[in-house]
Write an enzyme that holds these catalytic residues in place. Structure first.
Site, PDB file in Angstrom:
ATOM      1  CB  SER A 253      -0.867  -0.028   1.154  1.00 11.55           C
ATOM      2  OG  SER A 253      -1.807   0.988   0.929  1.00 11.55           O
ATOM      3  CG  ASP A 330      -8.900 -18.571 -16.520  1.00 14.09           C
ATOM      4  OD1 ASP A 330      -9.593 -19.501 -16.807  1.00 14.09           O
ATOM      5  OD2 ASP A 330      -8.902 -17.811 -15.364  1.00 14.09           O
ATOM      6  NE  ARG A 416      -6.937   3.833   5.870  1.00 12.94           N
ATOM      7  CZ  ARG A 416      -5.839   3.218   6.224  1.00 12.94           C
ATOM      8  NH1 ARG A 416      -4.449   3.941   5.712  1.00 12.94           N
ATOM      9  NH2 ARG A 416      -5.675   2.058   6.820  1.00 12.94           N
ATOM     10  CG  ASP A 495      -5.666  -2.271  -4.567  1.00 14.04           C
ATOM     11  OD1 ASP A 495      -6.483  -1.360  -4.095  1.00 14.04           O
ATOM     12  OD2 ASP A 495      -4.790  -2.443  -4.296  1.00 14.04           O
ATOM     13  CG  HIS A 532      -5.290  -2.012  -0.482  1.00 12.86           C
ATOM     14  ND1 HIS A 532      -4.394  -1.632  -1.659  1.00 12.86           N
ATOM     15  CD2 HIS A 532      -4.791  -1.305   0.292  1.00 12.86           C
ATOM     16  CE1 HIS A 532      -3.537  -0.823  -1.137  1.00 12.86           C
ATOM     17  NE2 HIS A 532      -3.782  -0.370   0.066  1.00 12.86           N
TER      18      HIS A 532
HETATM   19 CA   LIG Z   1     -10.961 -19.134 -14.889  1.00  9.90          CA
END
Ligand SMILES: [Ca+2]
Length: 623
Positions: A253, A330, A416, A495, A532
């Site tokens: 981070s 994929d 933040r 993220d 994140h």
């Molecule tokens: Ca996959």
């Protein structure tokens, strides 16, 4: 493949000049590199056929980058650093008398083995030294500031130093145990590092108003690192009787940001860098968060709770639509989108997400919600359409609560983004009264005018936030490269605050500057589904430091890094976002960008069934 963005809102001309400067540097660098390539050939040409020699040199250039990092005497001559050697701690409590300029040691004690544990294993005996540097009274706010630090020096030392860069707005001396990634099975001390941690120049009670003090801003940005590094190395020498053989820098981070800044500013002092989920252009990302809050507010049923704009059930609808379109890209339907680049090209919110015909009921999104989702993922923009930060990739990991927390709470909360933008990144800073209502500040923030202040400086605040928070020249890492140092960067594709697209674009530019050979010294790994720094439906447990040591000291470049899901029973700590349908120890290869993991054959739960391949050019399964 990544969108073009206009970074500097303040002055497009400056941006143009800077780009053209960069191009000039690139041309100059290319000429120098070509000369370096040709010179040995020209010398040899006296006795050999010149064109033949040049041809063989060119072939060499196109050779496998992984091999060339281990090769000495290649045309680019990146040196191979030698491995660190172990030693034993010589003293501990005597280090109370450690003498270094502007440094005071406040406590020293030997921590016995087992007092701390990690990954289900005891952390070995080590010396804990706490102190502070550069104590001073601010002429601006009257506060007493210092760079607080601690070092933990293992009795059984591997000969390595680790700078542990911390997250958030700093202000806390996080225990110097060297943990950066999700459920790291071995922390830095367990690996034998001497570890330094600091508060980067202000304490917790001074957070976030330390931003009113100019020097505290600079320490937080980069100067604490420059101040602490020589002290830490000197303390190591006092403790072990010698310098560290190898020095590393790592963090997640804001700690990842520190790491990227150090790779640019302090590369002469470190051999390896590990940046996880780096807040690379952090001031821009923080402004983008405020802009994002304004978008979510358009469809929130309660603007005091922005999560009503896209509550868990509706995030699940969006995530499922992403999976329907992209999971199989994929070559394996496994709940993971491991070809995120391809996914961005084939996924379409308006087309692929069910549209509500009447009321919102948790099974659809309204047209208005879709507009907002599209806008937020496309990235923050000014009212005239100029990009402020970066796009975000669509990934099913948005179902996790961590993602929602960044988008809907941190963007408006008092810890933040609003206070970071207002007090630390804006020149001049906001009035303290802003703290009383950060929600209003975020929702009324003018991205056309107020955002400019992250680029501003004045007599008191001599560097803008973009100057003190970001690497000065992030795509020219000659010092790092030429000394044989290496950098590994990892970023989750889900993220919620810092975009992997921003990191990928940086890597693309770096690679272009180094003739497509940046992978000889820097590699970037996107982690599908990870939020994140950690978490999300992802394989987020991996040994980044171990991979870095192998690369730096043994010349073994990371062609892939095996990462594991932290399902039930994981000794590094269970990640609740791991779906119950997965093997609890599912593993996947993390692939160096732009390669992605593709299923080939075998057990779908194990990394060895996958290969790192170029992103698919084919259409999504459902097209
Ligand atoms: Ca996959």
């Amino acid at each position: 493949m990544k969108e073009e963005h206009i970074y500097n809102l303040k002055n497009e001309d400056e941006r143009g000049k800077s780009l053209s400067k960069r191009k000039n540097y690139s041309i100059l660098l290319t000429v120098v590199l070509i000369l370096m390539t040709l010179l040995p050939s020209l010398v040899m040409a006296e006795s050999e056929n010149a064109s033949k020699t040049n041809n063989s040199t060119l072939t060499n250039d196109k050779g496998n980058a992984n091999q060339s990092t281990t090769k000495s005497g290649s045309t680019d001559s990146i040196p191979q650093l030698t491995p660190a050697k172990p030693s034993t701690l010589q003293k501990c409590t005597e280090l109370a008398a450690f003498d270094f300029p502007r440094t005071s040691i406040t406590s020293v004690r030997l921590v016995p083995a087992g007092e701390v544990s990690n990954g289900g294993q005891p952390v070995g005996a080590h010396c804990l030294i706490q102190g502070k540097m550069n104590e001073r009274v601010s002429p601006v706010d009257g506060q007493t500031y210092a760079i607080g630090f601690e070092m933990r020096l293992p009795v059984d030392w591997a000969g390595r130093f680790l700078y542990q860069a911390n997250g958030g707005t700093d202000g806390v001396v996080v225990p110097a145990l060297g943990s950066f990634t999700g459920g790291q099975l071995q922390n830095g001390i367990q690996m034998g590092f001497a570890v330094l941690s600091s508060d980067a120049g202000h304490n917790g009670s001074q957070n976030p108003l330390f931003g009113l003090d100019p020097q505290a801003r600079l320490d937080y940005g980069y100067q604490a690192v420059g101040t602490l590094t020589p002290m830490a190395k000197s303390l190591i020498k006092a403790a072990y009787g010698r310098d560290p053989d190898r020095s590393y820098f790592a963090g997640g981070s804001n700690g990842g940001r520190h790491t990227m800044v150090a790779a640019s500013r302090y590369a002469d002092q470190y051999d390896g860098f590990l940046a996880v989920a780096p807040g690379f252009n952090l001031p821009k990302a923080a402004v983008a968060q405020l802009w994002g809050a304004q978008q979510w507010a358009k469809v929130a049923t309660d603007t005091k709770n922005l999560e009503t704009a896209l509550p868990p059930a509706e995030r699940q609808v969006l995530a499922q639509a992403i999976l329907n379109r992209c999971d199989g890209l994929d070559h394996l339907v496994d709940g993971m989108v491991q070809d995120p680049n391809r996914c961005q090209k084939v996924f379409n919110v308006k087309r692929d997400v069910p549209t509500c015909v009447s009321e919102r009921n948790g099974t659809c999104l309204t047209e208005a919600q879709k507009e907002v989702v599209e806008d937020v993922f496309a990235g923050a923009r000014t009212s005239s359409g100029k990009a402020i930060y970066s796009s975000f990739p669509f990934d099913p990991g948005i179902v996790q609560s961590g993602w929602a927390s960044w988008k809907f709470q941190s963007s408006v909360g008092a810890q933040r983004d609003p206070v970071a933008v207002g007090f630390i990144f804006s020149t001049p800073p906001e009035d303290k009264s802003m703290m009383n209502d950060t929600l209003s500040y975020a929702l009324n923030f003018n991205v056309d005018t107020q955002a400019q202040r992250i680029f501003e400086s004045n007599e008191l605040y001599t560097e803008s936030a973009m100057e003190f928070m970001t690497p000065p020249n992030p795509t020219h890492l000659d010092t790092l490269r030429n000394r044989g140092a290496k950098m590994i960067v990892a970023h989750g594709t889900a993220d919620g605050v810092f975009s992997p697209d921003d990191t990928a674009r940086w890597y693309d530019e770096l690679n272009a500057n180094y003739r497509n050979k940046a992978d000889e010294f820097t590699r970037y790994f996107e982690i599908p589904g990870m939020g994140h720094v950690r978490g999300g439906p992802a394989t987020d447990q991996f040994d980044g430091l171990g991979a870095l040591i192998k690369w730096v000291e043994y010349g073994e470049a990371p062609d892939r890094i095996t990462a594991t899901a932290r399902g039930v029973g994981n000794t590094g700590g269970v990640n609740p976002d791991v779906p119950s349908t997965w093997a609890p120890d599912r593993s996947r290869p993390l692939c160096p960008y732009p390669l992605v993991a593709r299923y080939t054959k075998g057990d779908p739960e194990v990394a060895s069934s996958f290969q790192c391949k170029p992103s698919s050019g084919g259409p999504g399964l459902n097209q």
